[in-house]
Scaffold this active site. Structure first.
Site, short mmCIF file in Angstrom:
data_model
loop_
_atom_site.label_atom_id
_atom_site.label_comp_id
_atom_site.label_asym_id
_atom_site.label_seq_id
_atom_site.Cartn_x
_atom_site.Cartn_y
_atom_site.Cartn_z
N ALA A 122 0.79 -1.21 -0.16
CA ALA A 122 0.04 -0.05 -0.10
C ALA A 122 0.90 1.26 -0.01
O ALA A 122 2.16 1.29 0.30
CB ALA A 122 -0.72 -0.03 1.19
N ASP A 123 0.46 2.26 -0.45
CA ASP A 123 0.77 3.69 -0.41
C ASP A 123 -0.09 4.64 -0.25
O ASP A 123 -1.17 4.58 -0.91
CB ASP A 123 2.04 3.94 -1.61
N THR A 124 0.23 5.67 0.88
CA THR A 124 -0.64 6.72 0.85
C THR A 124 -0.13 8.11 0.72
O THR A 124 1.04 8.30 0.79
CB THR A 124 -1.16 6.68 2.53
N GLY A 170 -3.47 3.72 -2.24
CA GLY A 170 -3.54 2.80 -3.33
C GLY A 170 -3.17 1.47 -2.56
O GLY A 170 -2.10 1.42 -1.42
#
Length: 194
Positions: free
Chosen positions: A68-70, A105
């Site tokens: 995940a990536d924020t 994401g």
């Protein structure tokens, strides 16, 4: 299927634990740069998929890796993790008194080759903040591992966020409702809960 969390984030770990999901943590260093032409949610999705690609050759057929990536977007500017106090101060000064969008994401990549990439968006409204509040938060929370220089679950989130449109958990770094739904579609939830 065995769930692998490819994240060093204590918040993501806690959210998966709170969902009642058993998982193993595996970490690989991945370059977090992205093509300049990507826009907002595309950045978060690209980074999540890019991270998952680093695990592809190591996954067993019965494993699924979650990456995940924020990112925080103020208008069209992506505010990543601040490098230092000055950058954190500049970011929070820009965000205070305004609405901004947070995109997380997520990529779920299975050892059998299946992959799902998605993102979730939440709009966050900050009340006006004083320079003293911003300085206090940076000095006490040291938010250098957080996109946009803040955590919704931290002191600044508690005193600064006046309203959210979307999922609180997306702002924390994992849209748990979407993760659960996609794991269910992949047949990766424990049988008793699916």
């Amino acid at each position: 299927m065995k769930l692998i969390l490819a994240s060093n984030s204590p918040r993501r770990r806690q959210l998966l634990t709170d969902l009642g999901l058993a998982y193993e943590t595996r970490l690989v260093e991945v370059d977090e740069s992205y093509p300049a032409h990507l826009h907002r949610a595309e950045v978060a999705e690209y980074l999540a998929a890019h991270k998952a690609a680093a695990y592809a050759s190591t996954l067993a057929a019965d494993e699924v890796v979650l990456t995940a990536d924020t990112i925080v977007c103020l208008d069209d500017d992506v505010l990543n993790k601040p490098a230092d106090v000055a950058e954190a101060t500049a970011m929070l000064t820009r965000l205070q008194g305004r609405a901004h969008d947070v995109f997380t994401g997520v990529c779920l990549r299975c050892g059998d080759g299946r992959q799902v990439v998605f993102s979730d968006q939440t709009t966050v409204y900050f009340r006006p903040l004083t320079p003293a509040e911003i300085s206090h938060y940076i000095a006490t929370a040291r938010p250098f591992d957080k996109a946009g220089a803040y955590g919704a679950q931290d002191w600044l989130g508690m005193v600064g966020i006046s309203r959210l449109e979307g999922s609180y958990f997306t702002v924390m770094g994992l849209p748990t409702h979407r993760v659960w739904e996609e794991l269910e579609k992949l047949g990766a939830l424990p049988a008793a809960r699916a």
